[in-house]
Write an enzyme that holds these catalytic residues in place. Structure first.
Site, PDB file in Angstrom:
ATOM      1  CG  ASP A 165      36.322  38.761  42.068  1.00 47.70           C
ATOM      2  OD1 ASP A 165      36.083  38.614  40.850  1.00 47.70           O
ATOM      3  OD2 ASP A 165      37.315  39.379  42.510  1.00 47.70           O
ATOM      4  CG  ASN A 173      46.697  36.039  35.931  1.00 46.49           C
ATOM      5  OD1 ASN A 173      47.037  34.876  36.080  1.00 46.49           O
ATOM      6  ND2 ASN A 173      45.443  36.400  35.708  1.00 46.49           N
ATOM      7  CG  ASP A 182      45.432  29.330  33.583  1.00 51.58           C
ATOM      8  OD1 ASP A 182      44.654  30.287  33.765  1.00 51.58           O
ATOM      9  OD2 ASP A 182      45.955  29.075  32.483  1.00 51.58           O
ATOM     10  CD  GLU A 208      39.292  37.873  38.451  1.00 52.86           C
ATOM     11  OE1 GLU A 208      39.480  39.072  38.728  1.00 52.86           O
ATOM     12  OE2 GLU A 208      39.357  37.430  37.280  1.00 52.86           O
TER      13      GLU A 208
END
Length: 292
Positions: A165, A173, A182, A208
């Site tokens: 993770d 973000n 992304d 993620e």
């Protein structure tokens, strides 16, 4: 409609003119529709119908062209055969021309059907690949990964499951935008692909999170591989809107002997270990069943 089927109407008009030219001085000798004549007439109608139907694949020119040529040749061959049986032809025998049209038509249709079958086989493969992969990273998706893992048969080794993770991914973000996030996900996927061999199954597990499944001789080998992956991610220089940034990852690791513990239970243990790694301060590898 006329513009769409212009070639078909041209073929139809040409065949009518050809028929008129052939029979205008010929004598009608067969006034009864025998079974043979009925079959020939049906073949002509079928070929004419196919000429219109194949227009639906016009965008596939490689397939459309041989099919169009082939059906046209079969149409003219069957039409000449029908005319030849209806009328007493005082002209040269049409049998050779009929056979020539039939041969060209069958060869062209065979080529077209072969190309059509190859195209659809490739389309099916493409759709199966799309159904099995994550569109952003190109890795396997969760369902495809579980399917492949269930088929992975190597005896004498431990099942090793790692769940990765990315730490503080929401901050990336929120700060740089989702497109930057992304790009980070795609770069992490590339790191995993470059660091691992073809013996591992790598998947985007969701958001993620990434999952790695492999076979290892012991727990120490699993832990060593996880630490190596964590190090490679943390040392990589990511780019976000012309800004360089570092990204760390927390990894939960679980192992089991295949005959003793179900895969789903091993994944749950790896997931629980991941939460322990997060609680331990992130940028951490946690082995299931071991205190942080």
């Amino acid at each position: 409609m006329f513009s769409r089927f212009s070639k078909q109407f041209f073929i139809l008009a040409l065949s009518l003119l050809m028929s008129f030219f052939i029979i205008h001085n010929a004598e009608l000798i067969n006034t009864q529709l025998s079974i043979e004549l009925q079959a020939e007439a049906i073949r002509v109608i079928i070929c004419l119908t196919l000429l219109f139907l194949i227009e639906s694949i016009k965008d596939q020119q490689q397939i459309y062209l041989p099919l169009f040529i082939g059906v046209c040749a079969l149409y003219f061959g069957n039409l000449l055969n029908l005319i030849d049986d209806f009328y007493d032809m005082n002209q040269a025998p049409l049998a050779t021309i009929e056979d020539l049209f039939a041969t060209i038509g069958l060869i062209s249709v065979l080529i077209g059907v072969g190309l059509w079958a190859k195209y659809h086989k490739n389309q099916i493969k493409h759709l199966m690949k799309l159904a099995a992969t994550d569109p952003l990273t190109g890795l396997l998706n969760r369902r495809a990964a579980m399917s492949q893992i269930s088929k992975y048969k190597v005896t004498g080794l431990l099942d090793c499951v790692m769940i990765l993770d990315l730490d503080n991914f929401k901050v990336i973000n929120d700060t740089f935008g989702h497109s930057a996030g992304d790009n980070v996900l795609k770069e992490v996927a590339n790191i995993l692909l470059n660091q691992l061999t073809n013996n591992e199954i790598i998947a985007r597990w969701g958001g993620e999170e990434f999952l790695i499944y492999c076979k290892q001789p012991n727990e120490e080998a699993c832990l060593e591989l996880a630490i190596k992956i964590k190090y490679q991610v943390s040392q990589h220089l990511f780019k976000a809107n012309n800004t360089s940034l570092k990204v760390t990852t927390s990894i939960g690791v679980a192992t089991s002997a295949s005959e003793k513990l179900k895969l789903s239970e091993t994944i749950k243990r790896a997931d629980k270990a991941l939460y322990q790694a997060k609680a331990a301060g992130r940028d951490y590898v946690q082995m299931a069943g071991v205190n942080p």
